[in-house]
Write a protein that holds these residues in place. Structure first.
Motif, PDB file in Angstrom:
ATOM      1  N   ILE A 321      -1.878  18.480   0.774  1.00  0.00           N
ATOM      2  CA  ILE A 321      -2.641  17.255   1.017  1.00  0.00           C
ATOM      3  C   ILE A 321      -2.600  16.345  -0.202  1.00  0.00           C
ATOM      4  CG2 ILE A 321      -4.835  18.271   0.267  1.00  0.00           C
ATOM      5  CD1 ILE A 321      -4.284  15.670   3.093  1.00  0.00           C
ATOM      6  N   GLU A 322      -2.546  16.936  -1.390  1.00  0.00           N
ATOM      7  CA  GLU A 322      -2.467  16.120  -2.611  1.00  0.00           C
ATOM      8  C   GLU A 322      -1.156  15.337  -2.649  1.00  0.00           C
ATOM      9  OE1 GLU A 322      -5.257  19.503  -3.365  1.00  0.00           O
ATOM     10  OE2 GLU A 322      -3.220  19.347  -2.559  1.00  0.00           O
ATOM     11  N   ASP A 323      -0.029  16.014  -2.308  1.00  0.00           N
ATOM     12  CA  ASP A 323       1.256  15.317  -2.311  1.00  0.00           C
ATOM     13  C   ASP A 323       1.305  14.262  -1.207  1.00  0.00           C
ATOM     14  OD1 ASP A 323       2.123  16.784  -4.445  1.00  0.00           O
ATOM     15  OD2 ASP A 323       3.298  18.224  -3.265  1.00  0.00           O
ATOM     16  N   TRP A 324       0.745  14.594  -0.057  1.00  0.00           N
ATOM     17  CA  TRP A 324       0.715  13.635   1.071  1.00  0.00           C
ATOM     18  C   TRP A 324       0.038  12.333   0.636  1.00  0.00           C
ATOM     19  CZ3 TRP A 324       2.397  13.648   6.220  1.00  0.00           C
ATOM     20  CH2 TRP A 324       1.828  12.705   7.064  1.00  0.00           C
ATOM     21  N   ARG A 325      -1.118  12.461   0.033  1.00  0.00           N
ATOM     22  CA  ARG A 325      -1.863  11.262  -0.361  1.00  0.00           C
ATOM     23  C   ARG A 325      -1.208  10.558  -1.535  1.00  0.00           C
ATOM     24  NH1 ARG A 325      -7.765  14.219   0.481  1.00  0.00           N
ATOM     25  NH2 ARG A 325      -7.721  14.074   2.777  1.00  0.00           N
ATOM     26  N   GLU A 326      -0.558  11.303  -2.396  1.00  0.00           N
ATOM     27  CA  GLU A 326       0.163  10.665  -3.492  1.00  0.00           C
ATOM     28  C   GLU A 326       1.318   9.824  -2.958  1.00  0.00           C
ATOM     29  OE1 GLU A 326       2.854  11.810  -7.436  1.00  0.00           O
ATOM     30  OE2 GLU A 326       1.784  13.385  -6.339  1.00  0.00           O
ATOM     31  N   HIS A 327       2.086  10.379  -1.990  1.00  0.00           N
ATOM     32  CA  HIS A 327       3.216   9.642  -1.409  1.00  0.00           C
ATOM     33  C   HIS A 327       2.729   8.367  -0.730  1.00  0.00           C
ATOM     34  CE1 HIS A 327       5.848  13.526  -1.076  1.00  0.00           C
ATOM     35  NE2 HIS A 327       5.558  13.187  -2.320  1.00  0.00           N
ATOM     36  N   PHE A 328       1.677   8.489   0.086  1.00  0.00           N
ATOM     37  CA  PHE A 328       1.183   7.306   0.786  1.00  0.00           C
ATOM     38  C   PHE A 328       0.482   6.347  -0.169  1.00  0.00           C
ATOM     39  CE2 PHE A 328       2.013   9.586   4.742  1.00  0.00           C
ATOM     40  CZ  PHE A 328       2.504   8.556   5.528  1.00  0.00           C
ATOM     41  N   GLY A 329      -0.066   6.868  -1.254  1.00  0.00           N
ATOM     42  CA  GLY A 329      -0.636   5.988  -2.267  1.00  0.00           C
ATOM     43  C   GLY A 329       0.427   5.074  -2.862  1.00  0.00           C
ATOM     44  N   ARG A 330       1.615   5.640  -3.149  1.00  0.00           N
ATOM     45  CA  ARG A 330       2.730   4.813  -3.656  1.00  0.00           C
ATOM     46  C   ARG A 330       3.154   3.790  -2.615  1.00  0.00           C
ATOM     47  NH1 ARG A 330       5.017   9.838  -5.498  1.00  0.00           N
ATOM     48  NH2 ARG A 330       6.503   9.739  -3.762  1.00  0.00           N
ATOM     49  N   PHE A 331       3.212   4.235  -1.381  1.00  0.00           N
ATOM     50  CA  PHE A 331       3.606   3.354  -0.274  1.00  0.00           C
ATOM     51  C   PHE A 331       2.644   2.173  -0.150  1.00  0.00           C
ATOM     52  CE2 PHE A 331       2.912   2.690   4.409  1.00  0.00           C
ATOM     53  CZ  PHE A 331       4.090   2.011   4.670  1.00  0.00           C
ATOM     54  N   LEU A 332       1.343   2.442  -0.192  1.00  0.00           N
ATOM     55  CA  LEU A 332       0.355   1.373  -0.080  1.00  0.00           C
ATOM     56  C   LEU A 332       0.367   0.472  -1.318  1.00  0.00           C
ATOM     57  CD1 LEU A 332      -2.685   3.337   1.416  1.00  0.00           C
ATOM     58  CD2 LEU A 332      -1.034   1.910   2.643  1.00  0.00           C
ATOM     59  N   HIS A 333       0.546   1.066  -2.479  1.00  0.00           N
ATOM     60  CA  HIS A 333       0.538   0.286  -3.718  1.00  0.00           C
ATOM     61  C   HIS A 333       1.680  -0.725  -3.748  1.00  0.00           C
ATOM     62  CE1 HIS A 333       1.272  -0.478  -8.058  1.00  0.00           C
ATOM     63  NE2 HIS A 333      -0.048  -0.473  -8.118  1.00  0.00           N
ATOM     64  N   SER A 334       2.793  -0.384  -3.129  1.00  0.00           N
ATOM     65  CA  SER A 334       3.964  -1.269  -3.140  1.00  0.00           C
ATOM     66  C   SER A 334       3.901  -2.337  -2.054  1.00  0.00           C
ATOM     67  CB  SER A 334       5.246  -0.452  -2.967  1.00  0.00           C
ATOM     68  OG  SER A 334       5.418   0.452  -4.043  1.00  0.00           O
ATOM     69  N   ALA A 335       2.952  -2.212  -1.128  1.00  0.00           N
ATOM     70  CA  ALA A 335       2.847  -3.183  -0.040  1.00  0.00           C
ATOM     71  C   ALA A 335       2.271  -4.506  -0.538  1.00  0.00           C
ATOM     72  CB  ALA A 335       1.973  -2.630   1.085  1.00  0.00           C
ATOM     73  N   ASP A 344     -15.360  -0.890   8.068  1.00  0.00           N
ATOM     74  CA  ASP A 344     -15.587   0.551   8.003  1.00  0.00           C
ATOM     75  C   ASP A 344     -14.318   1.285   7.585  1.00  0.00           C
ATOM     76  OD1 ASP A 344     -17.426   2.973   8.972  1.00  0.00           O
ATOM     77  OD2 ASP A 344     -15.398   3.335   9.718  1.00  0.00           O
ATOM     78  N   VAL A 345     -13.175   0.812   8.047  1.00  0.00           N
ATOM     79  CA  VAL A 345     -11.895   1.434   7.686  1.00  0.00           C
ATOM     80  C   VAL A 345     -11.628   1.250   6.196  1.00  0.00           C
ATOM     81  CG1 VAL A 345      -9.432   1.581   8.215  1.00  0.00           C
ATOM     82  CG2 VAL A 345     -11.058   0.907  10.010  1.00  0.00           C
ATOM     83  N   ALA A 346     -11.874   0.050   5.705  1.00  0.00           N
ATOM     84  CA  ALA A 346     -11.659  -0.219   4.275  1.00  0.00           C
ATOM     85  C   ALA A 346     -12.558   0.668   3.418  1.00  0.00           C
ATOM     86  CB  ALA A 346     -11.934  -1.696   3.986  1.00  0.00           C
ATOM     87  N   ASN A 347     -13.820   0.750   3.783  1.00  0.00           N
ATOM     88  CA  ASN A 347     -14.751   1.575   3.004  1.00  0.00           C
ATOM     89  C   ASN A 347     -14.350   3.043   3.023  1.00  0.00           C
ATOM     90  OD1 ASN A 347     -16.245  -0.706   2.459  1.00  0.00           O
ATOM     91  ND2 ASN A 347     -17.701  -0.361   4.125  1.00  0.00           N
ATOM     92  N   ILE A 356      -6.526   0.722  -4.507  1.00  0.00           N
ATOM     93  CA  ILE A 356      -5.815  -0.086  -3.529  1.00  0.00           C
ATOM     94  C   ILE A 356      -6.765  -1.134  -2.953  1.00  0.00           C
ATOM     95  CG2 ILE A 356      -4.624  -0.074  -1.298  1.00  0.00           C
ATOM     96  CD1 ILE A 356      -3.001   1.210  -3.495  1.00  0.00           C
ATOM     97  N   SER A 357      -6.278  -2.357  -2.784  1.00  0.00           N
ATOM     98  CA  SER A 357      -7.056  -3.433  -2.181  1.00  0.00           C
ATOM     99  C   SER A 357      -6.710  -3.533  -0.698  1.00  0.00           C
ATOM    100  CB  SER A 357      -6.759  -4.763  -2.885  1.00  0.00           C
ATOM    101  OG  SER A 357      -7.439  -5.823  -2.258  1.00  0.00           O
ATOM    102  N   PHE A 358      -7.712  -3.500   0.157  1.00  0.00           N
ATOM    103  CA  PHE A 358      -7.514  -3.582   1.602  1.00  0.00           C
ATOM    104  C   PHE A 358      -7.953  -4.963   2.093  1.00  0.00           C
ATOM    105  CE2 PHE A 358      -8.058   0.864   0.555  1.00  0.00           C
ATOM    106  CZ  PHE A 358      -7.021   1.460   1.246  1.00  0.00           C
TER     107      PHE A 358
END
Length: 557
Positions: A321-335, A344-347, A356-358
């Motif tokens: 789960i740590e690697d999963w969130r790290e990978h998607f964290g990079r994905f979101l950061h680059s968006a 509610d989703v943002a919170n 990350i800014s939503f």
């Protein structure tokens, strides 16, 4: 007291009310975490490392203990303030806080019972361990070759060289609310003169992406792009179609590493991408935040999430789960932007990705003006549940509530306008335990308002047992002016609070059919506000500018 002090007292009371709500929400979250842990232990779905799970329950026990201390300290601090302000009337505020503190103590004792059970349990058998091992991904098919000058689909009727810069949507092939949003967005963009191509995953062909035919009708063949190997091939296709921007709607079934694949493709093609969160995939490989208990998991610490992934079906591909969130964290950061349909989703996502800014962008939603449904004169309360009701939508809870009400001969009946997964119409007709439950079957969206009129329910209930990010069903109920009841969880609850209409059921009631049924029987519907349809409608004059915030000439306007 004089007027200035009275105003000050009211402000303090409002702050206390807000803090009380926050404490109650935390208590609820911890309670769901305990329920989920209890379910995994009781069913012996514990993986192969009891030591790690003992550590997990100890951590949970410590967290609840700390929460109990925080509750008590808050109680003492608030009592002192309130006593100084309200003297003999302090019980009006301190009573609910004391009740909350008692709830925290009960949760703490429950954790101790779970810990005792775990110590008394035997270790998992080797056969059980083998059953719980991660499934092996099938080998990908041989990639289809794309010649540098062979992108014939680039000369289709929507050839970007003739029409202008285009948008690319990447999404899944599972249908549902995501697909509806994709098609509505596509129609609106093309009405603005912006061609939209759709690249879609296939649940029957995992790890690949294919173009939809629509918009590429003249193409003799459409290539298939394999994840994660075909970065250069997809970037080449993007250039050939003059795609100016990518919007990632969903990556389900696109394969392991799809998030890094998209990031690399955008980099090679020298364009940016946006992301919309339609569920919780970026934080939870099960997408729904529903654990072993079958309801909301309470979003526990990573150790508990890891235990869940070792025992329940998921899309992690075997990574932690740590690697999963790290990978998607990079994905979101680059968006460029990460769009969410509700605050509610943002919170909720901010807890996992604090840096990350939503961007809040409610789904475009048109709610028509209709007369309020006429209620038939009857002795029993009639409750409508609308849509395709699968486990995460509350199918088990509906059946339990109907059985409970029938057993106790309560004056309430349920009608599912739609279907319940695994519970056919013929099975419904033969169900002697639930004579108070009617299932009408699948329907077309255009027929829903007429079906609601035919059934003439008193209220509607959305029994989703996980936090929804959006609900088109709720939009339909609002249009029908049918009084909605939702759990105090996720975007539907937030939406009703914003509209100041409907009723919000405590989330804990999804654990108790008796409490849920009693709530549905006792809730008192009230008329919707006069401007309900207007308040519930979300529209954008131009998606390119108002939704995406593109400059006027970005697509050659």
């Amino acid at each position: 007291m004089n007027a200035p002090n009275e105003k000050s007292d009211d402000t303090v009371l409002a702050q206390l009310q807000d803090e009380l709500m926050q404490l109650r929400a935390e208590r609820t979250r911890l309670r769901f975490q305990l329920l989920d842990a209890n379910a995994r232990f009781a069913e012996k779905e514990r993986g192969s490392d009891p030591t790690a799970l003992r550590a997990e329950i100890n951590d949970l026990k410590a967290e609840i203990k700390q929460s109990k201390v925080s509750f008590r300290k808050s109680l003492q601090d608030r009592d002192a303030i309130i006593r100084s302000l309200y003297s003999s009337t302090s019980w009006k505020v301190t009573r609910p806080i004391r009740a909350l503190s008692k709830g925290a103590i009960a949760a703490y004792r429950n954790a101790a019972r779970i810990l005792h059970y775990l110590r008394a349990s035997t270790t998992t058998s080797p056969a059980e361990v083998r059953r719980l091992e991660a499934t092996v991904q099938p080998a990908p098919e041989k990639p289809e070759q794309i010649q540098p000058d062979g992108l014939e689909f680039g000369h289709s009727r929507l050839n970007a060289r003739e029409v202008g810069p285009a948008m690319l949507f990447i999404t899944h092939g599972r249908g549902g609310g995501t697909e509806r949003h994709v098609q509505e967005m596509r129609s609106s963009l093309e009405a603005e003169g912006i061609p939209v191509y759709i690249l879609r995953s296939n649940p029957k062909r995992l790890g690949s992406l294919e173009f939809d035919k629509l918009g590429l009708d003249d193409a003799p063949t459409l290539p298939r792009f394999h994840v994660p190997s075909d970065v250069d091939a997809l970037a080449q296709a993007i250039r050939a179609l003059k795609i100016r921007h990518i919007h990632v709607q969903h990556l389900a079934d696109a394969g392991n590493g799809a998030e890094d694949f998209v990031r690399k493709v955008a980099d090679v093609a020298s364009i940016q991408y946006d992301v919309t969160l339609h569920d919780y995939m970026v934080a939870c490989p099960r997408f729904t935040l529903i654990g072993a208990s079958g309801v909301y998991c309470g979003e526990p610490e990573p150790a508990a999430c890891g235990a869940c992934l070792r025992t329940l079906p998921n899309n992690s591909g075997g990574i932690s789960i740590e690697d999963w969130r790290e990978h998607f964290g990079r994905f979101l950061h680059s968006a460029r932007r990460i769009f969410v349909p509700d605050v509610d989703v943002a919170n909720r996502m901010q807890r996992y990705f604090p840096h990350i800014s939503f961007t809040l962008r409610p789904h475009p939603t048109t709610v028509g003006e209709r007369p309020q449904l006429l209620k038939a004169s009857r002795e029993k309360r009639r409750v409508a549940i609308v849509g395709g009701i699968n486990p995460h939508k509350g199918s088990k809870l509906i059946l339990e509530c109907a059985r409970y009400a029938a057993y106790h001969q309560l004056p309430i009946e349920f009608v599912v306008i739609g279907y319940i997964g695994g519970y056919s119409i013929s099975k419904n007709r033969a169900d002697k335990e639930r004579p108070n439950l009617t299932v009408t079957g699948r329907y077309a969206d255009v027929d829903l308002q007429n079906l609601l009129h035919e059934q003439a329910p008193d209220i509607a209930w959305l029994p989703s047992v996980g936090p929804e990010t959006f609900s088109y069903t709720l939009s339909s109920l609002i249009e029908a002016k049918l009084f909605p009841v939702v759990f105090d969880l996720g975007a539907p609850a937030q939406r009703l609070k914003d509209l100041n209409w409907g009723s919000i059921m405590p989330a804990e009631y999804m654990l108790s059919p008796a409490d849920a049924v009693n709530f549905l029987m006792q809730v008192k519907p009230f008329s919707p506000p006069n401007n309900l349809a207007l308040s519930a409608t979300v529209s954008y004059k131009r998606l390119s500018s108002e939704y995406y915030s593109f400059e006027p000439k970005f697509f050659g306007d």
